[in-house]
Design an enzyme around this catalytic site. Structure first.
Site, PDB file in Angstrom:
ATOM      1  N   ASP A 165       0.867  -1.088   0.005  1.00  0.00           N
ATOM      2  CA  ASP A 165      -0.143  -0.043   0.042  1.00  0.00           C
ATOM      3  C   ASP A 165       0.953   1.333  -0.115  1.00  0.00           C
ATOM      4  OD1 ASP A 165      -2.458   1.651   0.325  1.00  0.00           O
ATOM      5  OD2 ASP A 165      -1.948   1.849   2.320  1.00  0.00           O
ATOM      6  N   SER A 166       0.159   2.438  -0.193  1.00  0.00           N
ATOM      7  CA  SER A 166       1.134   3.690  -0.099  1.00  0.00           C
ATOM      8  C   SER A 166       1.730   3.853   1.336  1.00  0.00           C
ATOM      9  CB  SER A 166       0.390   4.882  -0.557  1.00  0.00           C
ATOM     10  OG  SER A 166      -0.905   4.776   0.084  1.00  0.00           O
ATOM     11  N   TYR A 190      -0.694   8.571  -2.305  1.00  0.00           N
ATOM     12  CA  TYR A 190      -0.777   8.248  -3.842  1.00  0.00           C
ATOM     13  C   TYR A 190      -1.623   9.187  -4.481  1.00  0.00           C
ATOM     14  CZ  TYR A 190       2.623   4.384  -3.804  1.00  0.00           C
ATOM     15  OH  TYR A 190       3.658   3.343  -3.185  1.00  0.00           O
ATOM     16  N   CYS A 236      -4.560  -1.429  -1.882  1.00  0.00           N
ATOM     17  CA  CYS A 236      -4.524  -0.008  -2.078  1.00  0.00           C
ATOM     18  C   CYS A 236      -5.707   0.427  -3.059  1.00  0.00           C
ATOM     19  CB  CYS A 236      -3.228   0.574  -2.444  1.00  0.00           C
ATOM     20  SG  CYS A 236      -3.129   2.310  -2.871  1.00  0.00           S
ATOM     21  N   GLU A 279      -3.235   8.542   8.557  1.00  0.00           N
ATOM     22  CA  GLU A 279      -1.655   8.286   8.563  1.00  0.00           C
ATOM     23  C   GLU A 279      -1.231   9.140  10.087  1.00  0.00           C
ATOM     24  OE1 GLU A 279       0.872   6.745   6.642  1.00  0.00           O
ATOM     25  OE2 GLU A 279      -0.700   5.768   5.700  1.00  0.00           O
ATOM     26  N   CYS A 333     -10.914   3.184  -0.200  1.00  0.00           N
ATOM     27  CA  CYS A 333      -9.537   3.373   0.125  1.00  0.00           C
ATOM     28  C   CYS A 333      -9.339   2.491   1.357  1.00  0.00           C
ATOM     29  CB  CYS A 333      -9.393   4.709   0.369  1.00  0.00           C
ATOM     30  SG  CYS A 333      -7.808   5.190   1.222  1.00  0.00           S
ATOM     31  N   HIS A 371      -7.434   2.925   3.776  1.00  0.00           N
ATOM     32  CA  HIS A 371      -7.423   3.606   5.156  1.00  0.00           C
ATOM     33  C   HIS A 371      -8.635   3.830   5.707  1.00  0.00           C
ATOM     34  CE1 HIS A 371      -3.204   4.835   3.506  1.00  0.00           C
ATOM     35  NE2 HIS A 371      -3.092   5.134   4.818  1.00  0.00           N
TER      36      HIS A 371
HETATM   37  N1  DGL Z   1      -4.807   3.088   0.964  1.00  0.00           N
HETATM   38  C1  DGL Z   1      -4.825   3.757  -0.228  1.00  0.00           C
HETATM   39  C2  DGL Z   1      -5.752   3.439  -1.035  1.00  0.00           C
HETATM   40  O1  DGL Z   1      -6.414   2.725  -0.759  1.00  0.00           O
HETATM   41  C3  DGL Z   1      -4.349   5.240   0.049  1.00  0.00           C
HETATM   42  C4  DGL Z   1      -3.727   6.115  -1.258  1.00  0.00           C
HETATM   43  C5  DGL Z   1      -3.290   7.160  -0.938  1.00  0.00           C
HETATM   44  O2  DGL Z   1      -1.937   7.108  -0.304  1.00  0.00           O
HETATM   45  O3  DGL Z   1      -3.592   8.241  -1.262  1.00  0.00           O
HETATM   46  O4  DGL Z   1      -6.551   4.118  -2.044  1.00  0.00           O
END
Ligand code: DGL
Length: 272
Positions: free
Chosen positions: A10-11, A42, A73, A152, A186, A188
């Site tokens: 993941d990012s 990302y 992600c 985050e 997402c 997160h």
């Molecule tokens: N967990 C990532 C997603 O599912 C986050 C992407 C990001 O870093 O913006 O999109």
């Protein structure tokens, strides 16, 4: 049988919501996790940069001899072409398909909400699949650019005033549209699930893509005879990040729950 690890990336930390489920349903599997914490987020970047980062992330996992790549992600899954994934030396799964299928099956009134990063929403990935799976459904989308930095940075405690303000800002229109299903597009966002659920109400089913896709990965490993040989001591998880490991250690348990995780190493992702 295949005792190589499952690769998950993941990012940042969001993909750990998928690792948590994988650990629960596949306790005998080794897992290598990469969180690109030095380059998160990302989702507010352009397609070419996201693709470049994704290819590096996958090359890193392949260097760890993984047997499977899971892009935990939504942003990567919405951007990385499946035709390119088909050329990888190991199977690949993103989170969009399983989440869209679960939402299409769950919705009774055919009014489905999708929230995600700007790149995910711009890609139309969830909408395109939902239009195929439930052609009569109405899809309501909303980009939530502030949710990833919020998560985050650990603003996820129940009742957090900043989180509540942003949830109201992003979700008021979707709620008013009468959705009965909401894809948390997402990985997160499940960290905000309780507050999002309280805002949209009990009657709205929340779909968690990382969790649902973990089950799809299990099914794929079973059908392709890639499960690890059962071991009494269980599987081992190793974690890699591209920024200092301190931040990861401080936040990882938020995502992993009762599982405290294994060793964490910092790597130079630019070299891949
Ligand atoms: N967990 C990532 C997603 O599912 C986050 C992407 C990001 O870093 O913006 O999109």
């Amino acid at each position: 049988m295949d005792n190589r690890p499952i690769g998950v990336f993941d990012s940042g930390l969001g993909g750990l919501t998928a690792v948590r489920e994988l650990r629960k349903i596949l306790p005998g599997e080794d897992i290598v996790y990469f969180g690109d914490t030095g380059r998160v987020p990302y989702g507010s970047r352009g397609r070419e940069i996201i693709l470049q980062y994704t290819r590096q992330d996958i090359r890193f996992l392949l260097s760890k001899d993984v047997k499977y790549v899971m892009a935990a992600c939504g942003t990567v899954s919405s951007t990385y072409p499946l035709c390119e994934a088909a050329g990888l030396p190991v199977p690949y799964t993103g989170v969009v398909r399983s989440a869209a299928e679960a939402a299409a099956a769950a919705s009774k009134n055919g009014r489905i909400g999708v929230i995600g990063t700007p790149a995910t929403i711009r890609s139309g990935s969830y909408e395109q699949l939902l239009n195929i799976l439930r052609p009569e459904a109405q899809i309501f989308t909303r980009a939530c650019p502030m949710f990833v930095p919020l998560v985050e940075n650990g603003y996820v405690n129940d009742g957090n005033p900043v989180a509540l303000l942003l949830i109201e800002e992003y979700l008021t229109d979707l709620k008013a549209a009468g959705i009965d299903t909401l894809i948390l597009g997402c990985t997160h966002y499940p960290l905000l699930k309780k507050m999002i659920g309280d805002f949209v109400g009990d009657e709205v089913r929340l779909i968690d893509p990382g969790k649902i896709t973990a089950h799809a990965v299990k099914a794929a490993l079973q059908s392709q005879n890639l499960l690890a040989t059962p071991r009494p001591e269980g599987g081992h998880a190793s974690f890699f990040v591209s920024d200092s490991t301190e931040g990861f250690k401080a936040s990882a348990d938020l995502f992993l729950g009762e599982y405290k995780g294994g060793p964490v190493q910092q790597i130079a992702i630019d070299k891949y």
